[in-house]
Write a protein that holds these residues in place. Structure first.
Motif, PDB file in Angstrom:
ATOM      1  N   ARG A  27       0.822  -1.149   0.298  1.00  0.00           N
ATOM      2  CA  ARG A  27       0.059   0.295   0.049  1.00  0.00           C
ATOM      3  C   ARG A  27       0.912   1.136  -0.072  1.00  0.00           C
ATOM      4  N   GLU A  28       2.196   1.119   0.644  1.00  0.00           N
ATOM      5  CA  GLU A  28       3.484   2.267   0.913  1.00  0.00           C
ATOM      6  C   GLU A  28       3.317   2.796  -0.426  1.00  0.00           C
ATOM      7  N   ILE A  29       4.266   1.165  -2.039  1.00  0.00           N
ATOM      8  CA  ILE A  29       4.889   1.409  -2.624  1.00  0.00           C
ATOM      9  C   ILE A  29       3.289   2.121  -3.608  1.00  0.00           C
ATOM     10  N   SER A  30       2.396   1.612  -3.866  1.00  0.00           N
ATOM     11  CA  SER A  30       0.899   2.816  -4.811  1.00  0.00           C
ATOM     12  C   SER A  30       1.208   3.934  -4.035  1.00  0.00           C
ATOM     13  N   TYR A  31       1.154   4.235  -2.891  1.00  0.00           N
ATOM     14  CA  TYR A  31       0.378   5.934  -2.333  1.00  0.00           C
ATOM     15  C   TYR A  31       1.608   6.624  -3.367  1.00  0.00           C
ATOM     16  N   LEU A  32       2.929   6.005  -3.197  1.00  0.00           N
ATOM     17  CA  LEU A  32       3.894   6.744  -3.978  1.00  0.00           C
ATOM     18  C   LEU A  32       4.097   6.924  -4.865  1.00  0.00           C
ATOM     19  N   ILE A  33       3.431   6.262  -5.512  1.00  0.00           N
ATOM     20  CA  ILE A  33       3.582   6.207  -7.202  1.00  0.00           C
ATOM     21  C   ILE A  33       2.461   6.884  -7.497  1.00  0.00           C
ATOM     22  N   LYS A  34       1.184   6.856  -6.431  1.00  0.00           N
ATOM     23  CA  LYS A  34       0.400   8.352  -7.355  1.00  0.00           C
ATOM     24  C   LYS A  34       0.654   9.168  -6.699  1.00  0.00           C
ATOM     25  N   MET A  35       1.462   9.470  -5.544  1.00  0.00           N
ATOM     26  CA  MET A  35       1.373  11.121  -5.417  1.00  0.00           C
ATOM     27  C   MET A  35       2.910  11.301  -5.871  1.00  0.00           C
ATOM     28  N   GLY A  36       3.634  10.656  -6.826  1.00  0.00           N
ATOM     29  CA  GLY A  36       4.565  11.088  -7.612  1.00  0.00           C
ATOM     30  C   GLY A  36       3.602  10.710  -8.848  1.00  0.00           C
ATOM     31  N   ILE A  37       2.890  10.212  -9.499  1.00  0.00           N
ATOM     32  CA  ILE A  37       2.102  11.442 -10.398  1.00  0.00           C
ATOM     33  C   ILE A  37       1.636  12.135 -10.261  1.00  0.00           C
ATOM     34  N   ARG A  38       0.872  12.639  -9.263  1.00  0.00           N
ATOM     35  CA  ARG A  38       0.485  13.959  -8.956  1.00  0.00           C
ATOM     36  C   ARG A  38       1.279  15.177  -9.185  1.00  0.00           C
ATOM     37  N   THR A  39       2.170  15.012  -8.843  1.00  0.00           N
ATOM     38  CA  THR A  39       3.409  15.884  -8.602  1.00  0.00           C
ATOM     39  C   THR A  39       4.004  16.024 -10.011  1.00  0.00           C
ATOM     40  N   ILE A  40       3.735  15.217 -10.884  1.00  0.00           N
ATOM     41  CA  ILE A  40       3.998  15.354 -11.772  1.00  0.00           C
ATOM     42  C   ILE A  40       3.455  16.564 -12.692  1.00  0.00           C
ATOM     43  N   CYS A  41       1.751  15.661 -12.940  1.00  0.00           N
ATOM     44  CA  CYS A  41       1.102  16.483 -13.124  1.00  0.00           C
ATOM     45  C   CYS A  41       0.959  17.837 -13.237  1.00  0.00           C
ATOM     46  N   LEU A  42       0.939  18.510 -11.818  1.00  0.00           N
ATOM     47  CA  LEU A  42       1.001  19.420 -11.421  1.00  0.00           C
ATOM     48  C   LEU A  42       2.530  20.271 -11.622  1.00  0.00           C
ATOM     49  N   ILE A  43       3.131  19.652 -11.540  1.00  0.00           N
ATOM     50  CA  ILE A  43       4.404  20.651 -12.869  1.00  0.00           C
ATOM     51  C   ILE A  43       4.587  21.017 -14.259  1.00  0.00           C
ATOM     52  N   LEU A  44       3.872  19.423 -14.541  1.00  0.00           N
ATOM     53  CA  LEU A  44       3.184  20.253 -16.181  1.00  0.00           C
ATOM     54  C   LEU A  44       2.410  21.033 -15.867  1.00  0.00           C
ATOM     55  N   ALA A  45       1.387  21.302 -15.284  1.00  0.00           N
ATOM     56  CA  ALA A  45      -0.018  21.871 -15.206  1.00  0.00           C
ATOM     57  C   ALA A  45       1.233  23.466 -15.201  1.00  0.00           C
ATOM     58  N   VAL A  46       1.991  23.932 -14.262  1.00  0.00           N
ATOM     59  CA  VAL A  46       2.510  25.363 -14.309  1.00  0.00           C
ATOM     60  C   VAL A  46       3.169  25.274 -15.058  1.00  0.00           C
ATOM     61  N   VAL A  47       4.267  24.932 -15.770  1.00  0.00           N
ATOM     62  CA  VAL A  47       5.697  25.076 -16.126  1.00  0.00           C
ATOM     63  C   VAL A  47       5.618  24.621 -17.716  1.00  0.00           C
ATOM     64  N   LEU A  48       4.741  24.112 -18.388  1.00  0.00           N
ATOM     65  CA  LEU A  48       3.901  23.509 -20.076  1.00  0.00           C
ATOM     66  C   LEU A  48       3.048  24.665 -20.142  1.00  0.00           C
ATOM     67  N   PRO A  49       3.386  25.080 -20.984  1.00  0.00           N
ATOM     68  CA  PRO A  49       2.807  26.174 -22.301  1.00  0.00           C
ATOM     69  C   PRO A  49       1.800  25.535 -22.801  1.00  0.00           C
ATOM     70  N   LEU A  50       0.740  25.361 -22.445  1.00  0.00           N
ATOM     71  CA  LEU A  50      -0.310  23.828 -23.335  1.00  0.00           C
ATOM     72  C   LEU A  50      -1.452  24.990 -23.427  1.00  0.00           C
ATOM     73  N   PRO A  51      -2.513  23.993 -24.386  1.00  0.00           N
ATOM     74  CA  PRO A  51      -3.887  25.062 -24.378  1.00  0.00           C
ATOM     75  C   PRO A  51      -4.212  24.697 -23.294  1.00  0.00           C
ATOM     76  N   TRP A  52      -5.267  24.930 -22.563  1.00  0.00           N
ATOM     77  CA  TRP A  52      -6.653  25.381 -21.634  1.00  0.00           C
ATOM     78  C   TRP A  52      -6.464  23.817 -21.318  1.00  0.00           C
TER      79      TRP A  52
END
Length: 104
Positions: A27-52
């Motif tokens: 369960r810890e590994i599963s949680y850490l993987i999901k939170m890592g994906i969440r962090t990547i999503c947050l960074i990509l939403a802020v950093v990349l100049p993407l359409p809305w």
């Protein structure tokens, strides 16, 4: 006189649940993987100049993944499967329970 003895379930090693330590680790590994994906999503939403529409997809991932991660982390292990077979009937050569004596 078959009714006097109750059938006992015989459990196999494969019927055993995983240990508590192994379950928590999974369960810890599963949680850490999901939170890592969440962090990547947050960074990509802020950093990349993407359409809305794409940016909203990453923001939705960053908002919804913590909920999914916590629900998955709180999930207990799978219940043990039911026993696959029962013990065979006693042999005729076996001494019945009511005839056994202490010390014999």
């Amino acid at each position: 006189m078959k009714g006097w003895r109750r059938k006992r379930d015989v459990h196999q090693v494969t019927d055993a649940r995983p240990s508590l330590t192994a379950d928590i680790r999974r369960r810890e590994i599963s949680y850490l993987i999901k939170m890592g994906i969440r962090t990547i999503c947050l960074i990509l939403a802020v950093v990349l100049p993407l359409p809305w529409p794409y940016r909203m997809l990453f923001i939705a991932g960053a908002v919804l993944l913590p909920y999914i991660a916590v629900i998955g982390a709180n999930e207990r292990g799978q219940p043990a499967p039911p026993p696959t077979f029962h013990s065979p009937d006693p042999d005729q050569s076996e001494i019945p329970l009511h005839r056994r004596e202490i010390g014999s």
